[in-house]
Design an enzyme around this catalytic site. Structure first.
Site, PDB file in Angstrom:
ATOM      1  N   LYS A   1       0.859  -1.187   0.000  1.00 52.11           N
ATOM      2  CA  LYS A   1       0.000   0.000   0.000  1.00 52.11           C
ATOM      3  C   LYS A   1       0.885   1.223   0.000  1.00 52.11           C
ATOM      4  O   LYS A   1       2.010   1.174   0.506  1.00 52.11           O
ATOM      5  CB  LYS A   1      -0.876   0.027   1.255  1.00 52.11           C
TER       6      LYS A   1
HETATM    7  N1  GLU Z   1      -7.094   0.125  -3.232  1.00 53.95           N
HETATM    8  C1  GLU Z   1      -7.897  -1.031  -3.492  1.00 53.95           C
HETATM    9  C2  GLU Z   1      -7.943  -1.940  -2.277  1.00 53.95           C
HETATM   10  O1  GLU Z   1      -7.805  -1.490  -1.165  1.00 53.95           O
HETATM   11  C3  GLU Z   1      -7.484  -1.742  -4.767  1.00 53.95           C
HETATM   12  C4  GLU Z   1      -6.083  -2.232  -4.785  1.00 53.95           C
HETATM   13  C5  GLU Z   1      -5.638  -2.752  -6.157  1.00 53.95           C
HETATM   14  O2  GLU Z   1      -6.445  -2.786  -7.049  1.00 53.95           O
HETATM   15  O3  GLU Z   1      -4.459  -3.078  -6.271  1.00 53.95           O
HETATM   16  O4  GLU Z   1      -8.190  -3.109  -2.373  1.00 53.95           O
END
Ligand code: GLU
Length: 426
Positions: free
Chosen positions: A112
Site C-alpha cells: 500500500k
Molecule cells: N485500493 C484497493 C484496495 O484497497 C485496490 C487495490 C488494487 O487494485 O491493487 O483493495
C-alpha cells in the site's frame, strides 16, 4: 517549505489489524517462522519530495510505500491521498492487501502507498506534479513484475495515468509498452480494463446476491445506507438500486442525507460531479451523522475510512447485513456487538476484493495485450469472489468462528503452504 497537515492515522488501526491476524494465526497454530515473517512488512519506504505549487512556492510532501509480502506474487495495492495518511495506517492497509490477495487466490502479494495531502485543496496541475514527483521518488521500488500500485481513497484513473506515464518515461523507448501494467485502475484509453471502475461495487453485489439466496432475504425492496459516495460507495449504491434495493441514506465528508422513499442516485451522482460533495443536494433531507446511522435499513455499506462503525454506531444500526466497502471500517468491539445481535458482517478483505480482482484482470490483459469484454470481466469476478465467500463460510463453520477470522484463516493457510513448499532462504 512546509509539509501538509500533520494529523496522524486513526489510533489503533494498525493494532487492530495485527490483533485480527494474531487471532487467526492462533486458531490454526500458524508455523512460528511464517508467523514472524508475516507480522512485519518486508520493505518500508518513506520519501520526502518537493513540489512546486501554482503560486510558485515549493512544498515538501511525505509519501510512503509499504511492501508487506510477496511470497505469492508481485506486491499489489493502492495509493491513498489523504491528510491523515501515516506510516502506521499504510502498514495496516498493506497487510490487509496480503490477506485479500491470498484469500481470493490471486498470484499477488500485498502493498500500500500513500501521500499525506488533502487532494481537494489542490489544483489538477498541482496534483499532477505531486503524482509525477511521487512516482519518480519511488523509482525502481515499483515495477510491472515487482510492485503494482492502483487507486485508493483520494486517487483515481487520472492519478494512475500520470503515474504510469512518469514511470514509462523512465524506461527505454523500445520496451516502454511492456510497462503499461505498472499500475492498474487506469482508464480504458490508457490500457485499463472494462469493469474496473465499478469492480468493488460489482463484487459487493455478487456477495449480497449469494447472501440473499442463502438467507431468503430478497434484494428487491431492501433498504440500504451507504457511507462515502466516491468510487466504491456510489457504484455500490447504483448497482444495488439497479437490483431493486432502495437507498435511504448517504453520507460523505461534508454531511448526510436521508429519504425513506429512496434517494435519486443518478441525480445525486451528477450533483457530486459538479459540487464534489453530496452536501446541499435537493433530492433528500440533510440529517446529522447519528440520524444517518440510525436510519431504518436492511444493509449498511461503510465505504469511506477506517474506524467508522464503533460501539456507539453499532448500537444504533438497524441493518441485518454490514458490507465493508472500506478497509477496516468496523472496530472489533462494534463487530462483537453486531455479531451478538445476529448481524452478518462481510469483512473488508472479502467484501471489497472486487477492486484488486479486476486489477489482476487488468494486469493480465496488459501482459498479454488482450482486451476482455465487460461480460467476461464480470463473470470471472463473480466466480472468484463467490468461491472465496463459500470457502470462508465453510472454514467459519469448521472452526466455529466469525467470517472475518475465517477469511484470515483461508489467507494464512495459503501463505503458510507457499512457505512450507519453498522453504525459507538460504
Ligand atoms: N485500493 C484497493 C484496495 O484497497 C485496490 C487495490 C488494487 O487494485 O491493487 O483493495
Amino acid at each position: 517549505m512546509s509539509t501538509q497537515s500533520n494529523r496522524t492515522a486513526p489510533s489503533g488501526f494498525l493494532a487492530m489489524v495485527e490483533e485480527r491476524y494474531r487471532r487467526a494465526a492462533d486458531l490454526i497454530h500458524l508455523r512460528d517462522d511464517v508467523r514472524l515473517i508475516l507480522s512485519q512488512p518486508k520493505n518500508v519506504i518513506e520519501v520526502n519530495f518537493p513540489v512546486r505549487m501554482d503560486d510558485g512556492s515549493y512544498r515538501l510532501f511525505q509519501g510512503y510505500r509499504v511492501q508487506h509480502n510477496n511470497i505469492l506474487g508481485p506486491y499489489k495495492g493502492g495509493i491513498r491521498y489523504h491528510p491523515a495518511v501515516s506510516m502506521d495506517e499504510v502498514k495496516a492497509l498493506a497487510a490487509l492487501m496480503t490477506w485479500k490477495c491470498s484469500l481470493v487466490g490471486l498470484p499477488l502479494g500485498g502493498a500500500k502507498g500513500g501521500v499525506r495531502i488533502e487532494p481537494r485543496r489542490h489544483s489538477t496541475d498541482e496534483l499532477m506534479r505531486v503524482t509525477r514527483r511521487f512516482a519518480h521518488a519511488l523509482g525502481s521500488n515499483i515495477g510491472v513484475d515487482y510492485d503494482i500500485p492502483a487507486p485508493d481513497l483520494g486517487t483515481d484513473a487520472q492519478t494512475m495515468a500520470w503515474f504510469m506515464d512518469t514511470y514509462m518515461n523512465s524506461v527505454g523507448y523500445a520496451t516502454r509498452n511492456l510497462h503499461r501494467g505498472v499500475v492498474t485502475g487506469k482508464s480504458l484509453t490508457c490500457g485499463g480494463s472494462q469493469g474496473r471502475d465499478k469492480a468493488v461495487g460489482q463484487g459487493i453485489l455478487d456477495l449480497i446476491e449469494v447472501w440473499s439466496r442463502e438467507s431468503g432475504f430478497p434484494i428487491a425492496g431492501a433498504r440500504f445506507i451507504v457511507q462515502g459516495f466516491g468510487q466504491v460507495g456510489s457504484w455500490t449504491a447504483l448497482l444495488l438500486e439497479r437490483a431493486g434495493a432502495i437507498c435511504v441514506g448517504v453520507s460523505d465528508y461534508r454531511g448526510s442525507l436521508a429519504n425513506p422513499a429512496g434517494i435519486p442516485l443518478r441525480r445525486l451522482r451528477e450533483y457530486v460531479a459538479i459540487h464534489g460533495t453530496i452536501a446541499g443536494f435537493g433530492g433528500a433531507e440533510a440529517v446529522d451523522s447519528e440520524t444517518f446511522w440510525s436510519l431504518e435499513c436492511d444493509f449498511a455499506i461503510p465505504a469511506a475510512l477506517e474506524n467508522q462503525i464503533d460501539e456507539r454506531v453499532a448500537a444504533r444500526l438497524t441493518a441485518r447485513l454490514v458490507v465493508e466497502g472500506a478497509n477496516g471500517p468496523t472496530t472489533p468491539a462494534a463487530e462483537r456487538l453486531l455479531l451478538e445481535r445476529g448481524v452478518t458482517v462481510l469483512p473488508d478483505v472479502l467484501a471489497n476484493s472486487g477492486g484488486v480482482i479486476v486489477s489482476y484482470f487488468e494486469w493480465t490483459q496488459n501482459k498479454n495485450n488482450e482486451q476482455w469484454d465487460l461480460e467476461e470481466v464480470d463473470a470471472r469476478l463473480a466466480r472468484r469472489i463467490v468461491r472465496a465467500y463459500e470457502n470462508a463460510r465453510e472454514v467459519a463453520a469448521r472452526y466455529e468462528t466469525d467470517l472475518r477470522t475465517a477469511c484470515y484463516i483461508v489467507a494464512l493457510e495459503r501463505l503458510e503452504a507457499a512457505y512450507a513448499e519453498r522453504g525459507i532462504f538460504p
